[in-house]
Design an enzyme around this catalytic site. Structure first.
Site, PDB file in Angstrom:
ATOM      1  N   ARG A 199      12.174   7.844  -4.796  1.00  0.00           N
ATOM      2  CA  ARG A 199      11.178   8.228  -5.816  1.00  0.00           C
ATOM      3  C   ARG A 199       9.786   7.701  -5.462  1.00  0.00           C
ATOM      4  NH1 ARG A 199      10.454   5.364  -9.999  1.00  0.00           N
ATOM      5  NH2 ARG A 199      12.651   4.899 -10.386  1.00  0.00           N
ATOM      6  N   TYR A 206      -5.741  28.248 -13.441  1.00  0.00           N
ATOM      7  CA  TYR A 206      -4.303  28.501 -13.518  1.00  0.00           C
ATOM      8  C   TYR A 206      -3.790  28.186 -14.929  1.00  0.00           C
ATOM      9  CZ  TYR A 206       0.625  28.370 -12.401  1.00  0.00           C
ATOM     10  OH  TYR A 206       1.974  28.599 -12.405  1.00  0.00           O
ATOM     11  N   ASP A 263      -8.627  22.618  -6.993  1.00  0.00           N
ATOM     12  CA  ASP A 263      -7.362  23.306  -6.735  1.00  0.00           C
ATOM     13  C   ASP A 263      -7.644  24.352  -5.651  1.00  0.00           C
ATOM     14  OD1 ASP A 263      -5.129  24.987  -6.728  1.00  0.00           O
ATOM     15  OD2 ASP A 263      -4.730  24.678  -8.863  1.00  0.00           O
ATOM     16  N   LYS A 274       2.809  28.226  -2.777  1.00  0.00           N
ATOM     17  CA  LYS A 274       2.143  29.481  -2.434  1.00  0.00           C
ATOM     18  C   LYS A 274       2.002  29.608  -0.907  1.00  0.00           C
ATOM     19  CE  LYS A 274       2.127  29.595  -6.866  1.00  0.00           C
ATOM     20  NZ  LYS A 274       1.046  29.202  -7.733  1.00  0.00           N
TER      21      LYS A 274
HETATM   22  C1  LIG Z   1       1.000  28.338  -8.872  1.00  0.00           C
HETATM   23  C2  LIG Z   1      -0.231  27.560  -9.085  1.00  0.00           C
HETATM   24  C3  LIG Z   1      -0.184  26.259  -9.618  1.00  0.00           C
HETATM   25  C4  LIG Z   1       1.094  25.606 -10.075  1.00  0.00           C
HETATM   26  O1  LIG Z   1       2.054  25.516  -9.072  1.00  0.00           O
HETATM   27  P1  LIG Z   1       3.632  25.453  -9.401  1.00  0.00           P
HETATM   28  O2  LIG Z   1       4.253  25.105  -8.109  1.00  0.00           O
HETATM   29  O3  LIG Z   1       4.021  26.798  -9.940  1.00  0.00           O
HETATM   30  O4  LIG Z   1       3.818  24.382 -10.445  1.00  0.00           O
HETATM   31  C5  LIG Z   1      -1.383  25.572  -9.741  1.00  0.00           C
HETATM   32  N1  LIG Z   1      -2.558  26.130  -9.378  1.00  0.00           N
HETATM   33  C6  LIG Z   1      -2.634  27.388  -8.884  1.00  0.00           C
HETATM   34  C7  LIG Z   1      -3.952  27.942  -8.507  1.00  0.00           C
HETATM   35  C8  LIG Z   1      -1.479  28.139  -8.718  1.00  0.00           C
HETATM   36  O5  LIG Z   1      -1.570  29.379  -8.229  1.00  0.00           O
END
Ligand SMILES: *Cc1c(COP(=O)(O)O)cnc(C)c1O
Length: 383
Positions: free
Chosen positions: A48, A101, A173, A198
């Protein structure tokens, strides 16, 4: 080293006991210590708090983003949670992009605000608006660019300058462009957040997140939250995402070229009202896209003539495009935000955010682009 070299080699050495060229999955909860005096001599105690496979992935992410260190998480949301929990106390204030998001907005507005943190959701594409929103209590500016789903851009150098002159952390982000096309730390940001779910994974196989810090003291604060809240990425996900990063540049270049071709096709289609893709000359922030990133990415949107019903019909008419939430993978995905991801949003707020009735969001994959275009053309002709 160049990016293509780093995406394959950074953070990884041949396994010291066997010579395995790729870091094995260290599927172990705990690590036996030599002695009390030698505690943590090999760097690990309990998974962890840290794990060798995860650590290799963290080193790679730090290298790709040009940061000093990184922490890896079980999802993109866990990464965002870590940044906000580490930097915000009761009584503090944070500025967040108004187009962001959905999960980020939900965590800030519906969870962290219960604990005495105040948020302003503002148009970060206008630096003067960010400057005006700054308060003495502001501790964090959190931006996302290009932002989901309208692809509105934020000028990262301008916002970083406003934040740093006020002594405020700027976190970005960077999920939509990945470090291959955009490196916020080079533009002055302090922290980069990723949903590795992604483009970094790229194959619709894993959920994961990462936070890259430009400063070791910030990284320590994120690591403390990661282990305190149990947010760490699993060794299996770290292993698979390490493989995904090796082809990041090739996937992004192909997917972006496909997106450009699809957007160009749609722009001249009579059943399409408007197309949004940062690579098109018609995109309102095309100049900024060219200035701060080395590619335009593979996310695009268009407005189909005929509103909600036409959008819905189109979802049923496509065959090669998969009707699915998520983005960034080699498979091309299509969504109709109004009937899918943004169905709960009041219509006025939705329209104000640029999410119109006929808006269709595309995550362009790596298939033959002729096939992708033909499928859309057929589907548009049938509605
Ligand atoms: C998908 C996404 C997230 C969150 O990611 P998860 O793995 O689904 O929790 C955060 N920011 C952006 C821009 C995203 O496309």
């Amino acid at each position: 080293m160049g990016f293509r070299t780093d995406q394959i080699h950074a953070g990884v050495e041949p396994d010291p006991t066997t010579g395995a060229i790729i870091t094995p999955i260290y599927q172990s909860t705990t690590f036996v210590q030599e002695s009390v005096d030698g505690y943590m001599e090999k760097g690990f105690s309990y998974t962890r708090a840290g794990n060798p496979t995860v650590a290799a992935f963290e080193r790679r992410m730090a290298a790709l983003e040009g940061g000093v260190a990184a922490t890896a998480y079980g999802s993109g949301m866990a990464a965002t949670v870590s940044v906000m929990m580490a930097l915000l106390n009761a009584g503090d204030h944070a500025i967040v992009s108004d187009v962001v998001y959905g999960g980020t907005h939900r965590f800030a507005a519906q969870v962290l605000s219960r604990f005495g943190v105040e948020f302003s959701f503002v148009d970060t594409s206008r630096p003067e608006v960010v400057e005006a929103a700054m308060r003495a209590e502001t501790k964090l500016v959190f931006t996302e660019t290009p932002a989901n789903p309208t692809l509105k851009l934020t000028d990262l150098a301008a916002i970083s300058e406003i934040a740093s002159s006020a002594g405020v952390v700027h976190a970005v982000d960077n999920t939509f462009l990945s470090p291959y096309y955009q490196r916020p730390i080079e533009l002055g940001a302090d922290v980069v957040v990723h949903a590795t779910t992604k483009y970094l994974d790229g194959h619709n196989a894993t959920l994961g997140g990462a936070v890259v810090a430009a400063d070791p003291a910030l990284d320590e604060r994120f690591r403390f939250i990661m282990k305190s809240m149990g947010l760490i990425m699993s060794p299996q996900v770290a292993w698979l995402t390490l493989q995904g990063t090796k082809t990041l540049s090739e996937r992004m270049d192909r997917q972006s070229a496909n997106a450009m071709a699809v957007a160009t096709f749609l722009e001249s289609h009579p059943k399409v009202e408007r197309v949004g893709y940062p690579g098109l000359a018609s995109f309102p922030q095309h100049d900024l896209a060219q200035r701060q990133a080395s590619g335009f990415g593979a996310m695009a949107w268009f407005e189909v003539v005929g509103g909600v019903q036409a959008g819905k019909d189109l979802m049923g008419a496509v065959e090669l495009w998969s009707l699915a939430e998520n983005l960034g993978s080699v498979e091309s995905l299509i969504t109709h935000p109004v009937t899918m991801t943004h169905g709960d949003m009041p219509r006025d707020a939705r329209l104000a955010a640029g999410i119109t009735d006929g808006l269709v969001r595309l995550s362009v994959g790596m298939e033959d682009v002729e096939d992708l275009i033909e499928d859309l053309d057929k589907a548009l002709a049938s509605i």
